[in-house]
Design an enzyme around this catalytic site. Structure first.
Site, short mmCIF file in Angstrom:
data_model
loop_
_atom_site.label_atom_id
_atom_site.label_comp_id
_atom_site.label_asym_id
_atom_site.label_seq_id
_atom_site.Cartn_x
_atom_site.Cartn_y
_atom_site.Cartn_z
CG ASP A 1 3.90 -6.97 4.05
OD1 ASP A 1 4.65 -6.70 3.11
OD2 ASP A 1 2.67 -7.15 3.92
CG ASN B 1 -2.76 2.13 -2.23
OD1 ASN B 1 -2.72 3.19 -1.63
ND2 ASN B 1 -1.69 1.42 -2.49
CG HIS C 1 -2.85 5.54 -5.11
ND1 HIS C 1 -2.12 4.39 -4.95
CD2 HIS C 1 -3.66 5.30 -6.18
CE1 HIS C 1 -2.45 3.50 -5.86
NE2 HIS C 1 -3.39 4.03 -6.63
CG ASP D 1 1.30 7.91 -0.96
OD1 ASP D 1 1.49 6.72 -1.27
OD2 ASP D 1 1.28 8.84 -1.79
CD GLU E 1 2.82 -4.02 0.00
OE1 GLU E 1 2.30 -5.11 -0.27
OE2 GLU E 1 3.19 -3.20 -0.88
#
Length: 365
Positions: A242, A250, A255, A259, A285
């Site tokens: 995780d 973010n 974002h 990503d 995630e």
């Protein structure tokens, strides 16, 4: 020039001449390539008509040229100087007793001596269009006997048969080429359809951002007896990876970099996978790693390598992951229970401060 011994020449209509030229093209006649079959025809014409010269001539748009010839010193003539121009506009044998009486005298010679006598028969297509002539020539004025005239006409028909055979071969080759082209197109379409199906199947089972398997692919594997049999045959382990503080990544960096962070973690996971290992983007995630044939200590080594690879990743901000590990024994543990223990281990890793690996410590009897 004495009068032709058949019906007088008829001037072809322009439209008919255009069609004649189109038909001529269907026979694929080439003035650069020798053809023994046509060479045999002119040799027979020389023998049958007792002449020193003979030719199979083709009349195209601007010239008369010889597909085969015996004795002539030239390979072609301008069409305006061609005695065969008279022959193609009539039917039957045309004889010219003396070239010296022609208004336009063609420069035709047999072994250096000017030609005086000509006899030619038109070569017709299957539709009746004149393609050229079969002719015999001499350096002296003379005529054909009835037998010689018949022989010339017979050889003319044999020449027409050769031309039709040539056309048939060309048509057959064209049909074969078209069939081959259709087969190749069909094969290409099938291959393209197969590629598209593979792409659709790939996209249906892979996460577009990370390239890892998605939840649908995991469900497919869980429903596959063959896939699940690997977990029934030997010890196995599960890792849950995780990304720490991913929402903050973010919020702070946007974002696009978020990503990029997920792809970095996926690359770290891919870097440790062996053949037969499975990695799934399980949540936003969170990544699930299935390690068949692996006990807990081996899974912990793999999880630590993932954690360190993420920590060393060249990102414009620090990134860490928390990892939970659990193992299962065939015939004792069901995968759902092992997953639950790995999830609890991940929870403890996050509760202990993140950026660490925690192994399941559940006692099982």
């Amino acid at each position: 020039m004495s009068a032709p011994r058949q019906s007088p020449p008829v001037v072809a209509h322009p439209a008919a001449e255009r069609r004649r030229q189109q038909v001529l093209g269907d026979y694929g006649l080439d003035d650069r390539a020798a053809d023994p079959a046509f060479d045999d025809i002119v040799r027979l014409a020389v023998i049958a008509c007792d002449m020193p010269g003979a030719a199979v001539s083709v009349i195209d748009r601007t010239r008369q040229w010889f597909k085969a010839q015996v004795g002539l010193d030239v390979t072609e003539l301008p069409r305006g100087e061609s005695p065969c121009e008279l022959t193609i506009n009539q039917r039957g044998v045309l004889e010219i007793d003396d070239f010296s009486e022609l208004t336009v005298q063609p420069d035709l010679r047999l072994h250096g001596v000017p030609v005086r006598y000509y006899a030619g028969v038109p070569l017709l297509s299957s539709e009746g269009h004149v393609l050229g002539t079969l002719c015999v020539l001499d350096t002296r004025s003379r005529g054909l006997s009835a037998v010689q005239r018949e022989a010339l006409e017979l050889l003319g028909r044999q020449t027409q048969h050769l031309l039709e055979l040539r056309k048939h071969v060309i048509e057959q080759r064209g049909q074969l080429a078209e069939r081959d082209a259709v087969a190749r197109r069909s094969e290409a379409e099938v291959a393209d359809l197969s590629r598209r199906n593979e792409q659709l199947e790939y996209h249906a089972r892979h996460d577009p951002l990370t390239g890892l398997l998605n939840r649908a692919a995991l469900d497919h594997l869980r429903a596959s007896p063959r896939a699940m049999s690997r977990l029934d045959a030997a010890p196995y382990a599960l890792l849950l990876v995780d990304v720490d503080h991913f929402k903050q990544v973010n919020d702070r960096h946007g974002h696009l970099l978020g990503d990029r962070a997920l792809r970095t973690v996926a690359d770290a996971v891919r870097g440790v996978l062996r053949d037969g290992d499975v990695a799934v983007r399980y949540g936003g995630e969170e990544i699930l790693v299935v390690l068949p044939g692996t006990r807990l200590d081996g899974a912990m080594e793999v999880g630590e390598r993932i954690r360190q690879a993420v920590a060393r990743a060249p990102l414009p901000f620090p990134l860490t992951v928390s990892v939970g590990a659990a193992s299962g024994e065939p015939g004792i543990d069901v995968p759902e229970a092992v997953f639950e223990r790995a999830d609890q281990a991940l929870y403890r890793a996050k509760a202990a401060g993140r950026d660490r690996l925690v192994a399941d410590d559940t006692l099982r009897f």
